[in-house]
Design an enzyme around this catalytic site. Structure first.
Site, PDB file in Angstrom:
ATOM      1  N   GLY A 131       0.985  -1.371   0.027  1.00 43.51           N
ATOM      2  CA  GLY A 131       0.597  -0.728   0.291  1.00 43.51           C
ATOM      3  C   GLY A 131       0.448   1.118  -0.228  1.00 43.51           C
ATOM      4  O   GLY A 131       1.192   1.965   1.228  1.00 43.51           O
ATOM      5  N   GLU A 250      12.117  -4.303  -4.903  1.00 45.86           N
ATOM      6  CA  GLU A 250      11.651  -4.302  -6.019  1.00 45.86           C
ATOM      7  C   GLU A 250      11.910  -3.580  -7.142  1.00 45.86           C
ATOM      8  O   GLU A 250      11.620  -4.480  -8.384  1.00 45.86           O
ATOM      9  CB  GLU A 250       9.970  -3.057  -5.564  1.00 45.86           C
ATOM     10  CG  GLU A 250       9.250  -2.505  -6.839  1.00 45.86           C
ATOM     11  CD  GLU A 250       8.445  -1.634  -6.410  1.00 45.86           C
ATOM     12  OE1 GLU A 250       7.362  -1.663  -7.011  1.00 45.86           O
ATOM     13  OE2 GLU A 250       8.146  -1.773  -5.287  1.00 45.86           O
TER      14      GLU A 250
END
Length: 384
Positions: A131, A250
């Site tokens: 999120g 990431e």
């Protein structure tokens, strides 16, 4: 070790690991019939595959054995990732938990959080969403408006996250929220991270359906969602530092250069079965040469992470160069596809190409837009 040996990433026990993963993927596909996909780490959700992959020992490689993992290094995970993405395997179910959440828990989580969450992640049965992005705060996370307010027994979270991959299937999300008032002089201060169960009262998940009719993105709204102190990840107020480290995992992985691997490999294999002219051969060589150069950079980041080094700047560079290559590779493959003589191969590859074109605009957006990443790279190089 020579530069070529480093590029191969087959030193030590990595070669054996690579062979075992390749065998598993081939046998699993034959038995269960899944088809290789473009962008499989984002769009191909198959809980059964994730469980079988974990049972075979290929999930949770960097998680210590006391938490159900295998206690191996980032290079081991790199090799597994490379083989899975090269095969277009359906890895989306366990992806974010294994790639980002597990390292964050190991770096910043409490012992209770690690004991509670890591075994399920290593088993490929506990799924997480991330999120971060919001309306008006996509790559500029300092503009995050979601707020966590202190209460007598914990926190209340209010706000909306968007482009939340897999949020409709995930068990929990790691949510970045502001926990103190905005200081215009220090925009990155005052953030914290929270572990939020996505079946909590006050959580609303709305689908975002892409043009090809697929649903893997979501808008997630938090309306007075109660979170206890046990679900604060790391230190209150240290969220920016933590999320920056998380983004390194990431941005640096082989998924930043291999999202279109099934298309590239498919086109080259089809051309390999026929005689080609010098121009076509040169175009194939250019495509593979660029891919190999990017892979060398990506492998170097994995080696740096394995050595405990800071690789944030190089990770941003991998993401910038890699995702631009992914976009360019789509049209390069479209040009090469014109030379494929087998109509059966051409028809199959045109379907893969159509999917790649639909996904291509996303490549340079997710994980931070390339324009923002160039600022990260410049600051990392000392440019102000």
């Amino acid at each position: 070790m020579s530069e070529f040996d480093a590029l191969c990433a087959n030193d030590g026990d990595l070669a054996d690991l690579r062979v075992r993963v390749r065998q598993f993927v081939a046998e699993d596909r034959d038995r269960f019939g899944w088809e290789p996909a473009i962008d499989s780490w984002l769009t191909s959700w198959d809980a059964g595959f994730s469980e079988r992959l974990a049972d075979a020992g290929f999930v949770g490689l960097t998680i210590p054995t006391e938490y159900g993992g295998h206690g191996l290094g980032f290079l081991h995970r790199y090799v597994v990732t490379e083989e899975l993405l090269g095969a277009g395997a359906p890895v989306a179910a366990h992806w974010f938990a294994d790639r980002q959440v597990a390292p964050s828990l190991l770096s910043y989580g409490s012992e209770e959080q690690r004991t509670r969450l890591l075994p399920g992640i290593a088993a490929g049965r506990l799924y997480s969403a991330i999120g971060m992005s919001e309306h008006g705060a996509g790559s500029d996370l300092a503009a995050t408006a979601t707020r966590a307010t202190r209460t007598e027994d914990g926190w209340r979270i209010n706000g909306t996250k968007v482009w939340t991959s897999g949020g409709h299937r995930a068990h929990f999300a790691i949510v970045l929220a502001r926990t103190s008032a905005l200081d215009p002089e220090h925009r990155h201060a005052g953030f914290s991270q929270f572990i939020v169960a996505l079946d909590s009262p006050g959580v609303t998940i709305s689908p975002i359906v892409t043009l090809d009719g697929h649903h893997h993105f979501n808008e997630v709204t938090f309306d007075d969602v109660a979170v206890g102190d046990a679900d604060v990840l790391g230190e209150v107020g240290a969220g920016w530092h933590q999320v920056t480290a998380e983004l390194g995992f990431e941005r640096s992985g082989p998924e930043r250069i291999l999202s279109t691997a099934t298309l590239i490999i498919g086109v080259i294999k089809a051309l390999g079965g026929q005689d080609v002219d010098d121009r076509t051969a040169a175009e194939v060589g250019d495509l593979l040469g660029r891919a190999m150069a990017l892979r060398q950079l990506s492998v170097s980041v994995a080696r740096a992470l394995s050595a405990g080094e800071d690789a944030a700047t190089r990770a941003a560079l991998v993401k910038d160069l890699g995702t631009r290559f992914e976009q360019q590779s789509v049209e390069l493959c479209a040009d090469l596809l014109e030379y494929v003589r087998s109509e059966q191969d051409a028809a199959r590859l045109r379907a893969v190409l159509a999917t790649a074109r639909q996904h291509s605009p996303m490549f340079t957006l997710r994980g931070g837009t390339n324009e923002v990443l160039r600022g990260v790279i410049a600051r990392g190089l000392g440019v102000r």
